[in-house]
Design a protein around this motif. Sequence first.
Motif, PDB file in Angstrom:
ATOM      1  N   GLY A   1      -1.282   8.034   7.039  1.00  0.00           N
ATOM      2  CA  GLY A   1      -0.020   8.375   6.392  1.00  0.00           C
ATOM      3  C   GLY A   1       0.579   7.255   5.568  1.00  0.00           C
ATOM      4  O   GLY A   1       1.630   7.422   4.955  1.00  0.00           O
ATOM      5  N   ASP A   2      -0.094   6.118   5.533  1.00  0.00           N
ATOM      6  CA  ASP A   2       0.430   4.979   4.786  1.00  0.00           C
ATOM      7  C   ASP A   2       0.093   5.145   3.302  1.00  0.00           C
ATOM      8  O   ASP A   2      -0.856   4.547   2.791  1.00  0.00           O
ATOM      9  CB  ASP A   2      -0.187   3.693   5.347  1.00  0.00           C
ATOM     10  N   ILE A   3       0.888   5.976   2.630  1.00  0.00           N
ATOM     11  CA  ILE A   3       0.532   6.390   1.271  1.00  0.00           C
ATOM     12  C   ILE A   3       1.187   5.537   0.180  1.00  0.00           C
ATOM     13  O   ILE A   3       0.932   5.745  -1.007  1.00  0.00           O
ATOM     14  CB  ILE A   3       0.904   7.871   1.017  1.00  0.00           C
TER      15      ILE A   3
ATOM     16  N   HIS B   1       0.693   2.676  -0.938  1.00  0.00           N
ATOM     17  CA  HIS B   1      -0.145   1.832  -1.796  1.00  0.00           C
ATOM     18  C   HIS B   1      -1.355   2.580  -2.336  1.00  0.00           C
ATOM     19  O   HIS B   1      -2.344   1.988  -2.746  1.00  0.00           O
ATOM     20  CB  HIS B   1      -0.545   0.557  -1.062  1.00  0.00           C
ATOM     21  N   ILE B   2      -1.272   3.908  -2.321  1.00  0.00           N
ATOM     22  CA  ILE B   2      -2.300   4.689  -3.018  1.00  0.00           C
ATOM     23  C   ILE B   2      -2.043   4.556  -4.513  1.00  0.00           C
ATOM     24  O   ILE B   2      -0.899   4.569  -4.974  1.00  0.00           O
ATOM     25  CB  ILE B   2      -2.256   6.169  -2.578  1.00  0.00           C
TER      26      ILE B   2
END
Lengths: 394, 394
Positions: free
Chosen positions: A232-234, A236-237
């Motif tokens: 869910g760590d989006i 840095h997409i």
Amino acid sequence: MSQRPENSHQAVLLRRLRDDGPVSRAELGETVGLSRSRLAVELDRLTDLSLVESPGLAASRGGRRSAMVGLASDLRFLGVDVGATSVDVAVTDARMRVLDLVSEPVDVRSGPTAVLAVVLDLVGKLRATGVFMDLHGAGVGVPGPVSFRDGVPVAPPIMPGWNQFPVRTVLSQHLGCPVQLDNDVNIMALGEMHAGVARTVQDLLFVKVGTGVGCGIVVDGSVYRGASGSAGDIGHIRVDDDGPVCSCGNTGCLEAHFSGAALARSAVAVARSGRSPLLAERLALAGSLTGADVAVAADAGDAAANELVRDGGRRLGLLLAGLVSFFNPDMVVFGGQVASGLGHPLLAELRSVVYRRSLPLATGNLPIVLSELGAQAGVVGAARLISDEVFSHE
Amino acid sequence: MSQRPENSHQAVLLRRLRDDGPVSRAELGETVGLSRSRLAVELDRLTDLSLVESPGLAASRGGRRSAMVGLASDLRFLGVDVGATSVDVAVTDARMRVLDLVSEPVDVRSGPTAVLAVVLDLVGKLRATGVFMDLHGAGVGVPGPVSFRDGVPVAPPIMPGWNQFPVRTVLSQHLGCPVQLDNDVNIMALGEMHAGVARTVQDLLFVKVGTGVGCGIVVDGSVYRGASGSAGDIGHIRVDDDGPVCSCGNTGCLEAHFSGAALARSAVAVARSGRSPLLAERLALAGSLTGADVAVAADAGDAAANELVRDGGRRLGLLLAGLVSFFNPDMVVFGGQVASGLGHPLLAELRSVVYRRSLPLATGNLPIVLSELGAQAGVVGAARLISDEVFSHE
């Protein structure tokens, strides 16, 4: 004084009463599939453990009136939501309804000792009001990656000094009850699922837009954390081939393009460029700008501010369109201070992009909505998180 | 003649023997946590049901030698993998080991009646060899979206005539055993998890690059299908602001940039441009080019072909980097004809992009590897899919 269920039947009964409230014994037996005699045995034990009580008789369904049964009215849970700049602490009943909530501004960068002292101070204030005697469990959310298993933050970028700090153990010792630690977006997703707009949902994406951007993922009613807890760590997409350099060192990251911090930067640039008299005025007055200023300006019809909202919504929407095609959720919920502040204009842009760019099969029945619990999603979800543990067997 | 376990203990025993093979009764009792007497009762019943057998005595662990126990050696499962241009049918034992496999070219566009007739014909051929008498269950994969619950394809783009066709019911009637239908990437992911490179993995992404591109998602050891069964459908996620128009009508889709079909188109363009004498020669010879030609040319050191592989790997890698940050898997496996054909040069490019562009927390221990089962992943996974059902209670 934390009594736990002794077997899986008792655990199922407790969760059922937590989620749906008091019911007649007859109804409860039917929904959990226990025989009358078995149900009686388990409810007697749960009463002995002070976990359930019988508040009276149910309305007649023809024949003898069945006794009502519910969770003990004096059970108390604690929900703690540590944000970047403030701490919220709430006391809830066993159904995670907030009975009292206190907040205090504190910079998370002042480190775990200082911040947890504020948390314990707030707990003391709540205790002084008499809203609780004992705590049955406490859930805690922090704005960074967490090892859920170990109850410690793991290399959290905006929380210097917190890496590997034993938050769960320390708080558990001070509070005298079980504690669970999780990422703030995960507890917000849980809160929204327990008592908000996502109550009936199995597979959920909860996107928080605050200073940064993160996503809580719920699979089949449970938080999905991934192999190392960073799911869910989006933020840095990559959403662009180039663009501003991000705090992580890469270019083109979502957070560098759209987040509270990015919006504040863009607002200052717009104000200085002379394209928005309104933002320029607010900048002159306050010396700085935030996402909230953009929301106010957009609301007042400021064209440049509206363009910032649309542009941000388009970038987040394009990323989200891909995640919706990939994950095929039942619902997407937006929360966090910036998303709530920008509100429907942001939502409109997000919907337009996602419905246009995701697979029709994935968007056919997909609600894209704002959080219903708003600022309380975190504390409700934190309380719910620990209740999942204490209302389980092993 | 499909006997099913009568309770959840028996189901656990069957799955344990399926996944780990024959063991001594003593060991089996320890790993599933059953008392000696209870284990004896359940194994007797499973023996009566012809589901397990005792192939002899285990090696001594000091003391009396314990009897070995394993799944009945005459249990047979069927794995069917319907591809775009051919059908594979395999017979497996109860541990999903392929005993015999037959294939036949058939265009999936000729419709369900024609294709299922080929499947039944191949089953007849296998039956004639004596490799099975009765089937305990059959799993089927098709190259398109499926309603898993209903056992029917749902608006599959490359399968005209198949929409809502009752594949599960029809095959179940003809084969006289339980049948499950799923998407081809989902069964490939299951196969790789059962017997391939992902055996120890809980959270998996299996990316198939064939004519199109798709992704199988495994959460906690089970296939994740999403709200409407379309999870993992990544072929139409936008990877570029513009680019060639895709079959879906949008621009910038992954499949339009990188897939077997896209690679073939690019190869023809390269051949005609004079930049690759090798591809031009193959084009002149065959009249058309495929992804396999690009693989051969790249292998032979053709610069233009290698550029196609690198460029495709970069685009797929960038999308995958985002999915890895979002999903935080234990492992990423690449399979399908094109990925297998391009092999390590493609893998090298994918790894380089993902390791550079995903969160360090998500890639710290992340293996990115090629499928171990290759062309058999589908049939093994299909057999495993149905065994999950017939080795369960209710």
